[in-house]
Motif scaffolding. Sequence first.
Motif, PDB file in Angstrom:
ATOM      1  N   CYS A  87      11.975  -3.887  -4.159  1.00  0.00           N
ATOM      2  CA  CYS A  87      10.376  -3.824  -4.301  1.00  0.00           C
ATOM      3  C   CYS A  87       9.681  -5.087  -4.672  1.00  0.00           C
ATOM      4  CB  CYS A  87       9.586  -2.764  -4.962  1.00  0.00           C
ATOM      5  SG  CYS A  87      10.066  -1.277  -3.975  1.00  0.00           S
ATOM      6  N   LYS A  88       8.641  -5.694  -4.208  1.00  0.00           N
ATOM      7  CA  LYS A  88       7.882  -6.885  -4.740  1.00  0.00           C
ATOM      8  C   LYS A  88       7.232  -6.461  -5.982  1.00  0.00           C
ATOM      9  CE  LYS A  88       4.578 -10.367  -3.595  1.00  0.00           C
ATOM     10  NZ  LYS A  88       3.784 -10.739  -2.454  1.00  0.00           N
ATOM     11  N   ILE A 124       5.287  -2.643  -4.757  1.00  0.00           N
ATOM     12  CA  ILE A 124       4.957  -2.772  -3.448  1.00  0.00           C
ATOM     13  C   ILE A 124       5.981  -2.027  -2.891  1.00  0.00           C
ATOM     14  CG2 ILE A 124       4.181  -3.835  -1.215  1.00  0.00           C
ATOM     15  CD1 ILE A 124       2.233  -4.141  -3.367  1.00  0.00           C
ATOM     16  N   PRO A 134       1.569  -2.427   0.958  1.00  0.00           N
ATOM     17  CA  PRO A 134       1.337  -3.531   1.190  1.00  0.00           C
ATOM     18  C   PRO A 134      -0.174  -3.537   1.677  1.00  0.00           C
ATOM     19  CG  PRO A 134       3.156  -3.095   2.221  1.00  0.00           C
ATOM     20  CD  PRO A 134       2.764  -2.090   1.827  1.00  0.00           C
ATOM     21  N   ASP A 135      -1.015  -4.658   1.342  1.00  0.00           N
ATOM     22  CA  ASP A 135      -2.165  -4.720   1.731  1.00  0.00           C
ATOM     23  C   ASP A 135      -2.269  -5.061   3.364  1.00  0.00           C
ATOM     24  OD1 ASP A 135      -3.717  -4.166  -0.780  1.00  0.00           O
ATOM     25  OD2 ASP A 135      -3.610  -6.521  -1.095  1.00  0.00           O
TER      26      ASP A 135
END
Length: 135
Positions: free
Chosen positions: A53-54, A61, A132-133
């Motif tokens: 994950c980021k 995220i 995520p956006d």
Amino acid sequence: MHVAFRVEENAEGRWHWFAVSQDGGVLTGFNSSPVEFDTEDEANNDLKEHLACKMTHPKLIRPIEQLMNLIDITARRCPGCLGATFTNIQWHEPDGNGCNWNIQYVNAPDVPECMSTVWPVVEQLRHNYNIPDPI
């Protein structure tokens, strides 16, 4: 501090992952699986997904599909959730806790039992992860 991860089977025969320090002490909170898994492979796969994950501040995220899978794994263990359907995870602006998503149940044979099983996991996932956006 150097952190390593271990995957272990608990007394109920379910698997989970968690972080340990150099001296072998268990690190709690963000560094443990929010879900127990039926197999060691499932736990190892989730750990790999978690580590990939980021990192953003203050949450990792994680893709919606992975979060839905963790919710489904939890629901499968609950008789009141058998056949339950959940809405997809829905993005929103970050709330007071910094979380940018939510989910609601749609239908379950025993809503109170299902929600008492699933909702604590959803809350832990919301605490640890954002999605995520939208583009």
